[in-house]
Design an enzyme around this catalytic site. Sequence first.
Site, mmCIF file in Angstrom:
data_model
loop_
_atom_site.group_PDB
_atom_site.id
_atom_site.type_symbol
_atom_site.label_atom_id
_atom_site.label_comp_id
_atom_site.label_asym_id
_atom_site.label_seq_id
_atom_site.Cartn_x
_atom_site.Cartn_y
_atom_site.Cartn_z
ATOM 1 N N GLU A 101 -12.617 -7.263 10.117
ATOM 2 C CA GLU A 101 -13.370 -6.086 9.678
ATOM 3 C C GLU A 101 -14.500 -6.461 8.726
ATOM 4 O O GLU A 101 -15.600 -5.927 8.822
ATOM 5 C CB GLU A 101 -12.450 -5.121 8.914
ATOM 6 C CG GLU A 101 -11.461 -4.396 9.777
ATOM 7 C CD GLU A 101 -10.672 -3.379 8.967
ATOM 8 O OE1 GLU A 101 -9.910 -3.796 8.079
ATOM 9 O OE2 GLU A 101 -10.817 -2.173 9.215
ATOM 10 N N CYS A 128 -17.458 10.772 11.203
ATOM 11 C CA CYS A 128 -18.540 11.657 10.805
ATOM 12 C C CYS A 128 -18.140 12.430 9.549
ATOM 13 O O CYS A 128 -16.996 12.833 9.391
ATOM 14 C CB CYS A 128 -18.950 12.663 11.870
ATOM 15 S SG CYS A 128 -19.417 11.919 13.422
ATOM 16 N N LYS A 165 -13.935 5.190 8.195
ATOM 17 C CA LYS A 165 -12.691 5.214 7.428
ATOM 18 C C LYS A 165 -11.647 6.092 8.086
ATOM 19 O O LYS A 165 -10.470 5.784 8.093
ATOM 20 C CB LYS A 165 -13.022 5.754 6.032
ATOM 21 C CG LYS A 165 -11.857 5.753 5.071
ATOM 22 C CD LYS A 165 -11.580 4.368 4.605
ATOM 23 C CE LYS A 165 -10.364 4.289 3.716
ATOM 24 N NZ LYS A 165 -9.834 2.916 3.686
ATOM 25 N N GLU A 184 -2.221 -8.476 9.192
ATOM 26 C CA GLU A 184 -3.098 -7.721 8.288
ATOM 27 C C GLU A 184 -4.219 -8.620 7.747
ATOM 28 O O GLU A 184 -5.378 -8.191 7.650
ATOM 29 C CB GLU A 184 -2.264 -7.107 7.155
ATOM 30 C CG GLU A 184 -3.037 -6.391 6.067
ATOM 31 C CD GLU A 184 -3.877 -5.211 6.547
ATOM 32 O OE1 GLU A 184 -3.763 -4.793 7.716
ATOM 33 O OE2 GLU A 184 -4.682 -4.718 5.743
ATOM 34 N N HIS A 186 3.352 -21.511 21.535
ATOM 35 C CA HIS A 186 3.368 -21.003 22.911
ATOM 36 C C HIS A 186 1.972 -20.633 23.411
ATOM 37 O O HIS A 186 1.857 -19.896 24.378
ATOM 38 C CB HIS A 186 4.302 -19.791 23.011
ATOM 39 C CG HIS A 186 5.723 -20.138 22.702
ATOM 40 N ND1 HIS A 186 6.508 -20.882 23.553
ATOM 41 C CD2 HIS A 186 6.479 -19.881 21.605
ATOM 42 C CE1 HIS A 186 7.706 -21.047 23.009
ATOM 43 N NE2 HIS A 186 7.706 -20.444 21.818
ATOM 44 N N ASN A 208 -18.375 17.393 13.707
ATOM 45 C CA ASN A 208 -17.517 16.215 13.584
ATOM 46 C C ASN A 208 -16.379 16.408 14.581
ATOM 47 O O ASN A 208 -15.630 17.369 14.482
ATOM 48 C CB ASN A 208 -16.983 16.135 12.140
ATOM 49 C CG ASN A 208 -15.811 15.184 11.978
ATOM 50 O OD1 ASN A 208 -14.998 15.352 11.083
ATOM 51 N ND2 ASN A 208 -15.701 14.189 12.814
ATOM 52 N N GLY A 209 -16.302 15.487 15.559
ATOM 53 C CA GLY A 209 -15.231 15.599 16.558
ATOM 54 C C GLY A 209 -15.771 15.260 17.932
ATOM 55 O O GLY A 209 -16.864 14.691 18.057
ATOM 56 N N TRP A 211 -20.769 8.850 12.957
ATOM 57 C CA TRP A 211 -20.130 7.709 13.613
ATOM 58 C C TRP A 211 -20.211 8.033 15.105
ATOM 59 O O TRP A 211 -19.554 8.945 15.582
ATOM 60 C CB TRP A 211 -18.681 7.564 13.166
ATOM 61 C CG TRP A 211 -18.027 6.328 13.672
ATOM 62 C CD1 TRP A 211 -18.078 5.090 13.108
ATOM 63 C CD2 TRP A 211 -17.195 6.203 14.843
ATOM 64 N NE1 TRP A 211 -17.343 4.193 13.866
ATOM 65 C CE2 TRP A 211 -16.795 4.854 14.937
ATOM 66 C CE3 TRP A 211 -16.774 7.099 15.823
ATOM 67 C CZ2 TRP A 211 -15.996 4.378 15.960
ATOM 68 C CZ3 TRP A 211 -15.964 6.624 16.848
ATOM 69 C CH2 TRP A 211 -15.585 5.276 16.906
ATOM 70 N N LYS A 214 -8.136 -7.804 8.333
ATOM 71 C CA LYS A 214 -9.069 -7.680 7.205
ATOM 72 C C LYS A 214 -10.257 -8.606 7.412
ATOM 73 O O LYS A 214 -11.396 -8.237 7.197
ATOM 74 C CB LYS A 214 -8.312 -8.052 5.937
ATOM 75 C CG LYS A 214 -8.432 -7.241 4.723
ATOM 76 C CD LYS A 214 -7.948 -5.849 4.632
ATOM 77 C CE LYS A 214 -8.168 -4.916 5.753
ATOM 78 N NZ LYS A 214 -7.284 -3.792 5.815
ATOM 79 N N ARG A 257 -17.078 7.728 6.262
ATOM 80 C CA ARG A 257 -16.608 8.318 7.517
ATOM 81 C C ARG A 257 -17.510 7.978 8.704
ATOM 82 O O ARG A 257 -17.194 8.310 9.848
ATOM 83 C CB ARG A 257 -16.537 9.847 7.383
ATOM 84 C CG ARG A 257 -15.609 10.313 6.287
ATOM 85 C CD ARG A 257 -15.610 11.824 6.187
ATOM 86 N NE ARG A 257 -15.120 12.420 7.395
ATOM 87 C CZ ARG A 257 -13.856 12.673 7.669
ATOM 88 N NH1 ARG A 257 -12.932 12.369 6.780
ATOM 89 N NH2 ARG A 257 -13.496 13.219 8.800
HETATM 90 O O1 M6R Z 1 -6.026 6.572 7.834
HETATM 91 P P1 M6R Z 1 -5.084 5.752 8.659
HETATM 92 O O2 M6R Z 1 -4.164 4.916 7.836
HETATM 93 O O3 M6R Z 1 -4.324 6.578 9.651
HETATM 94 O O4 M6R Z 1 -6.026 4.778 9.475
HETATM 95 C C1 M6R Z 1 -5.520 3.883 10.427
HETATM 96 C C2 M6R Z 1 -6.539 2.832 10.766
HETATM 97 O O5 M6R Z 1 -7.688 3.407 11.305
HETATM 98 C C3 M6R Z 1 -6.938 2.011 9.535
HETATM 99 O O6 M6R Z 1 -5.834 1.418 8.936
HETATM 100 C C4 M6R Z 1 -7.956 0.910 9.917
HETATM 101 O O7 M6R Z 1 -7.342 -0.047 10.706
HETATM 102 C C5 M6R Z 1 -8.560 0.319 8.644
HETATM 103 N N1 M6R Z 1 -9.956 0.142 8.804
HETATM 104 C C6 M6R Z 1 -7.937 -0.966 8.258
HETATM 105 O O8 M6R Z 1 -8.582 -1.609 7.208
#
Ligand code: M6R
Length: 612
Positions: free
Chosen positions: A492, A2, A607, A485, A508, A100-101, A74, A489, A27
Amino acid sequence: MCGIVGYVGDKNAYSIVIKGLRRLEYRGYDSAGIALHQQSKLTVYKKKGKVADLEDEVVGKDNGGTVGIGHTRWATHGEPSDKNSHPHVSASGKLTLVHNGIIENYAQIKAELIKKGYQFHSDTDSEVLLNFIEDIQINNACPLEEAIRIALRRVVGAYVILVLDEADPQTIIAARKGSPLVIGIGKGEHFLASDASPMLEYTKEVVYINDYELAIVRPDELILKNLGNERITPYVQKLDLELSAIEKGGYDHFMLKEIFEQPQTIQDCLRGRLDLTNGDIHMKGIEEYAAQLVIAPRIIILACGTSWHAGLVAEYIIEELCRTNVEVEYASEFRYRNPIINPGDVIIAISQSGETADTLVAIETAKAKGAIILGVVNVVGSSIARASHAGAYTHAGPEIGVASTKAFTAQLTVLTMMALKLAKLKGTITTERFLHLLHELQAVPQKVSDILENHLNIEALAKKLTEAKGFLYLGRGVNFPIALEGALKLKEITYLHAEGYPAAEMKHGPIALVDEHLPVVFVATKDAYHEKIVSNMQEIKARKGRVISVITEGDTVSPTVSEEIFVIPEADELISPILSVIPLQLLSYYLGIIKKLDVDKPRNLAKSVTVE
Ligand code: M6R
């Protein structure tokens, strides 16, 4: 999660708040809303969807007023819908709030309020908090500020709230615990937001509000207090951020811009630290804790998501160069299992945003048990940066694309330098190897540029893979986390299923997935395991899987077993992850574009994950 924005001053609040919300959409973007003080009454507009949908909703309606608050959501409590959007309005209609929270004990408070006859129009914890505040205000016949203080002493959870009171048209009351809040100081005006981006063109003077602080904000006045009603002197800081840093700068998407910024961001990260003249690395935060680091029996790395992958790469590098035992933990798991912290243990917390709730609470847990916390954080002044004893900023600049790209390579760069510094201090590295790795690091920005120059090859590859329903990513050693990673990616950005695995582990179980439709992306750069990974490629090829390999210049073997290859410049094995991840970022980006998806704001994500 948020984003919140507030404005008090003499300008049109609607345009400032809306522009701010657009900048904070990273956010959360399930719904958006705005409340305006208009001639002694509160007007609320809100809508499911993105900020643009809210703007459409307001077209032709009165958007006047010089005091306003806004929210981009969010969803946590209650699905994304008009009714669950913020701002919420209190039972009397006199108060409105954005939040927010998460209020963890909202159910109990809600039950108490329902018994008193309150009715709720949303499924949110935020509406409960607002009515709780109003109920206290009515029962105690106290000012709103006092009612907020009483309420916040009772609630469990995390919050930033902004509250407007119909009876007080020139004031926003704000409070924070666990979620970020910045207040910008202008001439006869103040700006409030989850980060500084909404206020960049108006002021460079900001105050970062701390947990358990409450701000009473008027055009000419900023009063800061703690929850005990004692005044606190605001600590005004200068913002070191330009507007251009948060704009697309000619790129179609932030994600692409941020991928292409990497030669520069890695250079920024090395600047002032990598000292080839004297053959040294300068990292003030690390030097301050040199004595403790040298004798540390164990380093525990805490992070989430992409940052956790950076931690896994660091585990290989630190253990290899420093011979210190490293454990990498998901912060979200670590915090809940009464972790063992031994005397001398050092924690490295990695976070782009510096606001990830799981990481923040995990380091607080470790701190309470006596550990030293070193932060590797991108956002200056963020909660994790402030909760750490020392550390190193990654200097990647604002990362707006929800999927992390440039922050990841900056994390790898910082962590590699930290490992080198520690190895030198411990005497576990020869001068020759140390200097070799310094030169290797210095060469990284140019090598990343060389990779990016060939982006069209990756775009062409993406076009050949559009029909794929799922992917497997395989890597070994220090490049195994890069396979993880790459898979993250892809998930996402394209919403396709992808698995990351150690290449040798594939036999395995995951090998059962392999058929002629499955693209298997190998991170197969030249290293000590290269022959082994080529054997793994053979195993996939023998089962008709589609082998796609990221390989090192000069490798003549991998192309013979690969359907497609992407060549990256040669680099030391320990440095190679910073390079090998770039084609994987590009592949996800281009596949997302081909699928016409919103690559900057993938569905369901945010984010900055400030909820647990
Ligand atoms: O801000 P942070 O690095 O602590 O965030 C951690 C994860 O939420 C963040 O890396 C998330 O996995 C991203 N969307 C990856 O692209």
